[in-house]
Design an enzyme around this catalytic site. Structure first.
Site, PDB file in Angstrom:
ATOM      1  N   SER A  82       0.829  -1.198   0.000  1.00 48.45           N
ATOM      2  CA  SER A  82       0.000   0.000   0.000  1.00 48.45           C
ATOM      3  C   SER A  82       0.873   1.262   0.000  1.00 48.45           C
ATOM      4  O   SER A  82       1.660   1.457  -0.917  1.00 48.45           O
ATOM      5  CB  SER A  82      -0.961  -0.042   1.195  1.00 48.45           C
ATOM      6  OG  SER A  82      -2.044   0.838   1.026  1.00 48.45           O
ATOM      7  N   ASP A 174      -1.818  14.679  12.324  1.00 52.91           N
ATOM      8  CA  ASP A 174      -2.127  15.959  11.690  1.00 52.91           C
ATOM      9  C   ASP A 174      -1.580  16.000  10.268  1.00 52.91           C
ATOM     10  O   ASP A 174      -2.266  16.437   9.339  1.00 52.91           O
ATOM     11  CB  ASP A 174      -1.562  17.117  12.517  1.00 52.91           C
ATOM     12  CG  ASP A 174      -2.288  17.294  13.853  1.00 52.91           C
ATOM     13  OD1 ASP A 174      -3.410  16.773  13.983  1.00 52.91           O
ATOM     14  OD2 ASP A 174      -1.719  17.939  14.753  1.00 52.91           O
ATOM     15  N   HIS A 236      -7.303  -6.213   0.489  1.00 54.32           N
ATOM     16  CA  HIS A 236      -6.147  -5.330   0.451  1.00 54.32           C
ATOM     17  C   HIS A 236      -5.003  -5.825   1.339  1.00 54.32           C
ATOM     18  O   HIS A 236      -3.844  -5.631   1.019  1.00 54.32           O
ATOM     19  CB  HIS A 236      -6.580  -3.924   0.879  1.00 54.32           C
ATOM     20  CG  HIS A 236      -5.520  -2.884   0.741  1.00 54.32           C
ATOM     21  ND1 HIS A 236      -4.812  -2.681  -0.433  1.00 54.32           N
ATOM     22  CD2 HIS A 236      -5.028  -1.987   1.636  1.00 54.32           C
ATOM     23  CE1 HIS A 236      -3.951  -1.688  -0.261  1.00 54.32           C
ATOM     24  NE2 HIS A 236      -4.057  -1.260   0.980  1.00 54.32           N
TER      25      HIS A 236
END
Length: 255
Positions: A82, A174, A236
Site C-alpha cells: 500500500s 495531523d 487489500h
C-alpha cells in the site's frame, strides 16, 4: 533522519519490508521470521509511523530517499504494501542500483480517487480524549462505534502508546490528515520518464480493487519486467488475510 529498524537473520540475501498506512515494521514479523532462516531481513518503521521520526511534509520522493538512506550499498529485495508499496516503487525508480528486485503488495503506480475511509479513521483517533483515558480497553470501547471491525480497531490501536506524560499516538496524525491527496496520489510528473528494469512481482488480493485492468499500462511502462499474482480469498491486506499463500509466493520470487 534515522528510521526505527528491526533486523532478523544472519545469512543470505537482504530483504527489506515497507509497511502501509497506520502500520509499523513489526506488522511483517511473521513473514520476517519465516524468511530469516535464508535471508537477512530488515523491518523499517516508515517516517511518521511507529518509532521513526516525523517529517514536515508528505512527499513520496522524500520518503523514498529516507528509506534508501537506510539500505547501505548492497542491493536488496524490497517489499512494500500500500503506502509502503508506493514508497518502494519510488525508491526503485530513483535508486535502481539499491534494489535487486521489487515486490509490491496490492497497490499500483497510480493516483487513487479518494481517501475518505482513511480520513475517517484519522478523525476518530484525533477525537479520542487521551487526557481522560485510563486504559487501552477504554480506548477500544471509545473507538468501537466508529470502527466496528475488531481487526481494523486493533490495527489502529497498536499506534497508541503510554509514556510518563500520558497516552499519545505514535502516528503523525495531523500531517497524514492534511496530506491525504498526496498520500492517495502518485508523483508521476516528478518521476518523469524513470523506469525500473529489475524483476518486479505484484501480489494483489482477488477481492481488492487497488489493482485493476486499467492500471496495467502504467505498471508495464514503469516496470517492464513484472508479473502479477492474484491471491484468492484476500482483499487489500493480502499478507495478513492469506499469510501462507503470500509467503510461498514471496519465497519463490526471492529464490
Amino acid at each position: 533522519m534515522s528510521l526505527h529498524r528491526t533486523e532478523l537473520g544472519e545469512t543470505g540475501s537482504r530483504v527489506v519490508f515497507c509497511h502501509g498506512l497506520f502500520g509499523q515494521g513489526r506488522n511483517w514479523t511473521q513473514a520476517a521470521k519465516a524468511l530469516s532462516e535464508e535471508h537477512r531481513v530488515l523491518l523499517l518503521d516508515m517516517p511518521n509511523h511507529g518509532r521513526s521520526p516525523w517529517t514536515e511534509t508528505f512527499d513520496y520522493l522524500e520518503l523514498a530517499d529516507l528509506v534508501a538512506a537506510e539500505l547501505g550499498d548492497e542491493p536488496v529485495a524490497l517489499v512494500g504494501h500500500s503506502m509502503g508499496g508506493k514508497i518502494a516503487m519510488c525508491l526503485a525508480l530513483r535508486h535502481p542500483r539499491l534494489v535487486e528486485r521489487l515486490a509490491v503488495v496490492d497497490v499500483a503506480p497510480v493516483a487513487y480517487p479518494s481517501g475518505r475511509e482513511f480520513v475517517g479513521y484519522i478523525e476518530t483517533m484525533q477525537g479520542l480524549d487521551l487526557a481522560a483515558l485510563g486504559s487501552r480497553s477504554e480506548a477500544e470501547d471509545a473507538l468501537r462505534e466508529a470502527v466496528p471491525n475488531p481487526v481494523v480497531r486493533s490495527f489502529l490501536l497498536q499506534n497508541l502508546r503510554r509514556s510518563d506524560d500520558g497516552w499519545h499516538w505514535q502516528l503523525n496524525l495531523d500531517l497524514l490528515a492534511d496530506s491525504m491527496p498526496e498520500l492517495t496520489g502518485w508523483p508521476a510528473e516528478a518521476l518523469g520518464e524513470e523506469t525500473y528494469d529489475g524483476p518486479v512481482l505484484w501480489v494483489g488480493g482477488a477481492d481488492s480493487d487497488y489493482i485493476a485492468d486499467e492500471h496495467a499500462e502504467e505498471m508495464d511502462r514503469r516496470f517492464p519486467r513484472n508479473r502479477r499474482v492474484l491471491v484468492k480469498g484476500a482483499g487489500h491486506w493480502v499478507h495478513s488475510e492469506q499469510p501462507e499463500v503470500f509467503l510461498e509466493v514471496l519465497r519463490r520470487f526471492l529464490a
